[in-house]
Design a protein around this motif. Sequence first.
Motif, PDB file in Angstrom:
ATOM      1  N   UNK A 100      65.687  58.226  44.561  1.00  0.00           N
ATOM      2  CA  UNK A 100      66.095  59.353  43.737  1.00  0.00           C
ATOM      3  C   UNK A 100      65.862  59.039  42.266  1.00  0.00           C
ATOM      4  N   UNK A 101      65.303  59.979  41.523  1.00  0.00           N
ATOM      5  CA  UNK A 101      65.120  59.739  40.088  1.00  0.00           C
ATOM      6  C   UNK A 101      66.475  59.744  39.376  1.00  0.00           C
ATOM      7  N   UNK A 102      66.645  58.825  38.478  1.00  0.00           N
ATOM      8  CA  UNK A 102      67.897  58.728  37.722  1.00  0.00           C
ATOM      9  C   UNK A 102      67.850  59.710  36.563  1.00  0.00           C
ATOM     10  N   UNK A 103      68.941  60.434  36.305  1.00  0.00           N
ATOM     11  CA  UNK A 103      68.932  61.400  35.204  1.00  0.00           C
ATOM     12  C   UNK A 103      68.619  60.716  33.869  1.00  0.00           C
ATOM     13  N   UNK A 104      67.848  61.388  33.052  1.00  0.00           N
ATOM     14  CA  UNK A 104      67.490  60.805  31.762  1.00  0.00           C
ATOM     15  C   UNK A 104      68.657  60.857  30.789  1.00  0.00           C
ATOM     16  N   UNK A 105      69.618  61.746  31.029  1.00  0.00           N
ATOM     17  CA  UNK A 105      70.775  61.845  30.155  1.00  0.00           C
ATOM     18  C   UNK A 105      72.026  61.758  31.009  1.00  0.00           C
ATOM     19  N   UNK A 106      72.863  60.778  30.741  1.00  0.00           N
ATOM     20  CA  UNK A 106      74.101  60.601  31.501  1.00  0.00           C
ATOM     21  C   UNK A 106      75.297  60.881  30.610  1.00  0.00           C
ATOM     22  N   UNK A 107      76.319  61.441  31.207  1.00  0.00           N
ATOM     23  CA  UNK A 107      77.600  61.578  30.534  1.00  0.00           C
ATOM     24  C   UNK A 107      78.258  60.198  30.593  1.00  0.00           C
ATOM     25  N   UNK A 108      78.432  59.564  29.440  1.00  0.00           N
ATOM     26  CA  UNK A 108      78.931  58.195  29.394  1.00  0.00           C
ATOM     27  C   UNK A 108      80.279  58.044  30.083  1.00  0.00           C
ATOM     28  N   UNK A 109      81.187  58.956  29.813  1.00  0.00           N
ATOM     29  CA  UNK A 109      82.514  58.876  30.429  1.00  0.00           C
ATOM     30  C   UNK A 109      82.410  58.992  31.947  1.00  0.00           C
ATOM     31  N   UNK A 110      81.585  59.913  32.434  1.00  0.00           N
ATOM     32  CA  UNK A 110      81.400  60.066  33.874  1.00  0.00           C
ATOM     33  C   UNK A 110      80.714  58.842  34.469  1.00  0.00           C
ATOM     34  N   UNK A 111      79.793  58.251  33.728  1.00  0.00           N
ATOM     35  CA  UNK A 111      79.109  57.048  34.217  1.00  0.00           C
ATOM     36  C   UNK A 111      80.089  55.888  34.343  1.00  0.00           C
ATOM     37  N   UNK A 112      80.966  55.697  33.341  1.00  0.00           N
ATOM     38  CA  UNK A 112      81.977  54.638  33.433  1.00  0.00           C
ATOM     39  C   UNK A 112      82.954  54.925  34.577  1.00  0.00           C
ATOM     40  N   UNK A 113      83.313  56.192  34.770  1.00  0.00           N
ATOM     41  CA  UNK A 113      84.206  56.545  35.876  1.00  0.00           C
ATOM     42  C   UNK A 113      83.539  56.244  37.214  1.00  0.00           C
ATOM     43  N   UNK A 114      82.262  56.549  37.333  1.00  0.00           N
ATOM     44  CA  UNK A 114      81.520  56.248  38.561  1.00  0.00           C
ATOM     45  C   UNK A 114      81.428  54.745  38.771  1.00  0.00           C
ATOM     46  N   UNK A 115      81.170  54.005  37.712  1.00  0.00           N
ATOM     47  CA  UNK A 115      81.090  52.548  37.798  1.00  0.00           C
ATOM     48  C   UNK A 115      82.408  51.960  38.291  1.00  0.00           C
TER      49      UNK A 115
END
Length: 171
Positions: A100-115
Amino acid sequence: MSARDKPDEVDPVVAIYPRALPQVHGYLLPRCGSASVAEDLTAETFMAAVTANRRENPPVLTVAWLIGVARHKLVDHWRRVGREERGVAVAEGGCDGVDDPWPSHLDTEAAYAALAKLSAPHRSALTLRYLDGLPVAEVAAMLGRSVHATETLLMRAKAALRRVYREGEGS
């Protein structure tokens, strides 16, 4: 009596603490996702500095040295969490969605929450590789894995992060 045992000498840990505390805590907080864990690991980092300072040939205490200790404390924490998770969790299967292609723009807060939702081994590998910018060989050394096993872990961790991130954004 050594120079650091003299009553008029300022202890190096005490001297660096006010300047280093915000930086060490600031390093740990986004990487562990919990204020209480970051505080515990920060305390462990400074306790390690106190212990190191009592050695016969103490290291020169710098913020960079303390950040390095904090990184090791964080890895140790992930290992403990990973052992606990393995003790109660059922093994996950496969690594679907790797292409799957990774989105070029990530929501930082959502990315940390996912992590934060990933397993400890996945979190530690991704954090060391992409947040700290370490090469795969250094990540492998810090995690006590072979380079090949670390590359596989990173591939699976990225797939898991994509999956959790996408679930969080509702797509």
